[in-house]
Structure formats: structure tokens, C-alpha cells
Design an enzyme around this catalytic site. Structure first.
Site, mmCIF file in Angstrom:
data_model
loop_
_atom_site.group_PDB
_atom_site.id
_atom_site.type_symbol
_atom_site.label_atom_id
_atom_site.label_comp_id
_atom_site.label_asym_id
_atom_site.label_seq_id
_atom_site.Cartn_x
_atom_site.Cartn_y
_atom_site.Cartn_z
ATOM 1 N N ASP A 109 0.805 -1.222 0.000
ATOM 2 C CA ASP A 109 0.000 0.000 0.000
ATOM 3 C C ASP A 109 0.840 1.276 0.000
ATOM 4 O OD1 ASP A 109 0.906 -0.272 2.564
ATOM 5 O OD2 ASP A 109 -1.056 -0.228 3.520
ATOM 6 N N LYS A 134 5.823 5.688 14.320
ATOM 7 C CA LYS A 134 4.725 6.632 14.562
ATOM 8 C C LYS A 134 4.839 7.333 15.934
ATOM 9 C CE LYS A 134 1.749 3.891 11.540
ATOM 10 N NZ LYS A 134 2.079 2.456 11.507
#
Ligand code: GDD
Length: 409
Positions: free
Chosen positions: A115, A169
Site C-alpha cells: 500500500d 509513529k
């Protein structure tokens, strides 16, 4: 020899991609007229001495069977789908199939997230990786400081390109250099993954025999064979002269939402003008529609000569576009009918949907917000003279009144 692995994930991961993922596994959703996973696969074709391409995921096998056999024939390189019985994490999934992957005795293994959208500079990465002499090289891109926290942030040595620090993250800003989800490894990566898994098992055993549990509550719920490449491998190995980075100056995006798939479809269309110009509609001659910018039209689609199409439009198989229709920045899926003088702008029109005469299906074109584009699911009928703006319409709905900023279930 070299093998390439593309991580395709599974059905539970695709929820942000609804309603489009209700019909098709996200990796097979078309961008610029080709399944999402086609773009990394065709990039792999440029790797010297490539023996095989594997897709690893936990979707049902039948969903990939036809695609995998047709792409193997087209590229004349074996492409196989390997199904995990359950999610093992990005590194665990790789480790699960280590024996198969090592059958060709590869010297290097590419690992690609399916992705992501980029130019996949794989031969250049391999060359850099050989120069660095480490266990792995990570493709890196510079993003804005505001968006960096959505990705793995990293710091590399400006001289040697060694990975010095890696945080997945992070809540507070570390760096605007991020992990692109494209890697090349030597087979030593399997030892590193096994190391994490063994360490987990040891801890689990220790917990069983002692009150150690209270001290180590963090990883309690992770099964021993679930290993994440980022947190479990990259973070602990940073600064140990085993991992290096290769920065791309080309485009790079992540494709988690329908909005981003529309943006990435445009990026791949733009790439076609240098890599596969034959795939772009030319609009030459009096019998074809007016084409502006990069447009893909499937050979079986019927487009009226008075329609005006582009830029960033891709039209799939058997779609029919009527007289005077205007299409800008959109993905029109298989068997869609767009009637006379309808307008579609910043939208994705689902399989078998129809848009009536003089209707408008439109979004503002903000690819990052949920209602920034309009999405029609499968078999949605928009009747004549109806306006649909910044909305998401789930499958099998008929719209006979205009709507704006709505999610129609
Ligand atoms: N086969 C399989 N099995 N694939 C998996 C599994 C699994 O258990 N878990 C994730 N994947 C696939 C996903 O489909 C995706 O292609 C890739 O592995 C990474 O997915 P995630 O682990 O969910 O991470 P992410 O996409 O949120 O972020 C990762 O990629 C970013 C780049 O796009 C991280 O590595 C980030 O640091 C990175 O910036």
C-alpha cells in the site's frame, strides 16, 4: 539470485478503504487502470537476476489466483501468492515462509509494502545496499514535519547513511525522514526475526514460573510468532551498523484511504508518460473524445466522441461514457454507465453504478479528508439531474434527490 516479497495484508486491515474494499481486496483495487499490487510487481521486473515474486497475505487464495497467474504470464516471471493462516505481522509473515523463500538460495530479498505508491527505485537500492555491506537497506523519503508522525520516523548518518535511530509513529517529532515500507535484506534477516521470537518465548516461559509478569506487561498480548518489522526489528537494530538507508527524491505516498487511491492513480498515470506511454489515451482523431492530461481508458470501454476527459481519469472495462459528459480526476470502475451531459469530478464511481443525464457527482478534491472526494459503492444509481457532493454512498442505493456531505448507508 534475488527474490521479492510483497506484503498484501488481509481483510481485517482494509477497513479504512470501505466501501471499496467490500468488493475487492484492497491490493487488487485499480490505480491508473492496473491493480494496486501491479505497480510494485512491475517495478520488481527491473531487479537484476530476479528469480520469483511472492505475495504474502491472509486473504483467501482464490481472490488472488487469477491475478497471480495472469501477471506471471504477462511478465514472464513466476509470481506466487502465499496465504498465512493468521496475521503474523510484517516480519513474522516473512519468517513464516522462510524455507520456501530460501529455495532459490537468494543472496538478497526485497520486501515491499503493497500500500505504498512510489517509483520503486529497486536496482538503485540494491546497488547502494551492496556498497553499504549491511543486513538491510530501507527506502527513505522526506515528508512534511506535520505528517511525519503517521509513519516510522528515522535518523540516518549523513555520511555513511547508516540508520542511527528509528521510532514507529512517534507522538513527538523526531525527524522528517520516514520509512517508505520498501526494503532489501540479506537472508540474515531471518536470524534477526527468529531472535525476537525466541526472546518472546523465553519471556513467556519466565512469566509462567515467576512473578516476572508484573515487570513486563507490555508485550503480554503479542503471540511469540507475531513480529513487526518496524518496532521489533528496525528499532533495536538501529545504530548497530546493520541497517542503512537509501533516500528517494521521487514521489512517495501511502494508500490507506479511497482519497489517497485517487491521488496515487494520478501519480501512476503521470509516471506512464515516461514508462508506458502506450497506456495513455491520446485523443487523436475525430472519432475519439477530447482528452486533457493523463488519462487511461480500457480498450473495452465506450466513450462518446463529444465527451471531455481528464486530467487524472482512469476508466475501467466495459464502462460507457455518454455524449457531452465531463470527467475530471476520477476512477470509473467496471461496467459503469455515465449518461449524457453528466459531470464527475474528484470521485470514485463503483462497479455497475449509473449516473443519470445532467447529474453531477463531485468532491472538493481534498484527498486527505474523509468526505474530500465523493465515492459511490457498487451498483449505485444516481438518477437524472441529481447532484451528489462530498458524499460516500454505500452499495445498491438509488439516489433521486441531491445530497451533500453525507454518508448514505
Ligand atoms: N502478510 C501480512 N501479514 N501482511 C501484513 C501483516 C501480516 O500480518 N501485517 C501488515 N501487513 C502488511 C500490510 O498490508 C502493509 O502492506 C504492510 O504490511 C505494513 O502494514 P502495517 O504493519 O500495518 O504498517 P503501516 O502500513 O501502518 O506502516 C508501515 O509502513 C509505512 C510505510 O507505508 C510502517 O513500517 C511505517 O514505518 C512506514 O512508514
Amino acid at each position: 539470485r534475488v527474490v521479492a516479497v510483497i506484503m498484501v495484508g488481509g481483510p481485517t486491515k482494509g477497513t479504512r478503504f470501505r466501501p471499496l474494499s467490500l468488493n475487492i481486496p484492497k491490493p487488487l483495487f485499480p490505480l491508473a487502470g492496473q491493480p494496486m499490487v501491479h505497480h510494485p510487481i512491475s517495478a520488481c521486473k527491473k531487479i537484476p537476476n530476479l528469480a520469483q515474486i511472492y505475495l504474502i497475505g491472509f486473504y483467501e487464495e482464490r481472490e488472488f489466483a487469477i491475478y497471480v497467474s495472469s501477471i506471471s504470464n504477462e511478465l514472464r516471471i513466476p509470481v506466487r501468492y502465499l496465504k498465512e493462516d493468521k496475521p503474523h505481522g510484517s516480519a513474522g509473515g516473512l519468517y513464516n515462509f522462510r524455507d520456501l523463500l530460501m529455495e532459490d538460495s537468494p543472496s538478497h530479498i526485497f520486501l515491499l509494502n503493497c500500500d505504498v505508491c512510489c517509483s520503486f527505485p529497486l536496482p538503485e537500492m540494491l546497488e547502494a545496499h551492496r556498497r553499504y555491506g549491511g543486513m538491510g537497506t530501507i527506502l527513505v523519503s522526506k515528508v512534511s514535519a506535520e505528517t511525519a508522525s503517521e509513519f516510522g520516523e528515522l535518523v540516518a548518518d549523513p555520511e555513511t547513511n547508516e540508520l542511527l535511530h528509528y521510532t514507529e509513529k512517534p507522538e513527538t517529532f523526531v525527524s522528517d525522514r520516514i520509512n517508505c515500507g520498501v526494503y532489501v535484506f540479506t537472508p540474515d534477516i531471518f536470524n534477526a526475526i527468529q531472535g525476537v521470537s525466541t526472546q518472546r518465548k523465553d519471556r513467556a516461559n519466565l512469566r509462567r514460573v515467576s512473578s516476572f509478569e508484573a515487570l513486563q506487561p507490555v508485550n503480554r498480548s503479542l503471540p511469540t510468532d507475531f513480529v513487526r518489522l518496524d518496532q521489533d526489528i528496525l528499532t533495536p537494530l538501529a545504530g548497530k551498523k546493520q541497517l542503512y538507508t537509501y533516500e528517494t527524491m521521487d514521489f512517495w505516498e501511502q494508500i490507506k484511504t479511497p482519497g489517497m487511491s485517487l491521488k496515487c492513480s494520478g501519480l501512476y498515470l503521470a509516471q506512464y508518460s515516461s514508462t508506458s506511454p502506450h497506456l495513455l489515451a491520446s485523443g487523436d482523431g475525430s472519432k475519439t473524445a477530447t482528452i486533457s492530461g493523463d488519462v487511461y481508458i480500457h480498450p473495452s470501454a465506450k466513450v462518446h466522441p463529444t465527451a471531455k476527459i481528464g486530467p487524472n481519469v482512469s476508466i475501467s472495462a466495459n464502462a460507457r461514457i455518454g455524449a457531452g459528459a465531463r470527467l475530471i480526476s476520477c476512477i470509473i470502475l467496471d461496467d459503469v454507465e455515465i449518461k449524457e451531459n453528466a459531470v464527475v469530478i474528484h470521485a470514485i464511481v463503483g462497479w455497475k453504478s449509473s449516473i443519470g443525464r445532467w447529474s453531477r457527482v463531485q468532491g472538493v478534491g481534498d484527498y486527505n479528508t474523509k468526505l474530500g472526494i465523493t465515492i459511490l459503492g457498487e451498483s449505485v444509481a444516481v438518477e437524472d439531474e441529481v447532484v451528489v457532493i462530498n458524499s460516500i454512498v454505500l452499495p445498491n442505493k438509488t439516489l433521486n434527490v441531491s445530497v451533500q456531505e453525507e454518508i448514505l448507508l
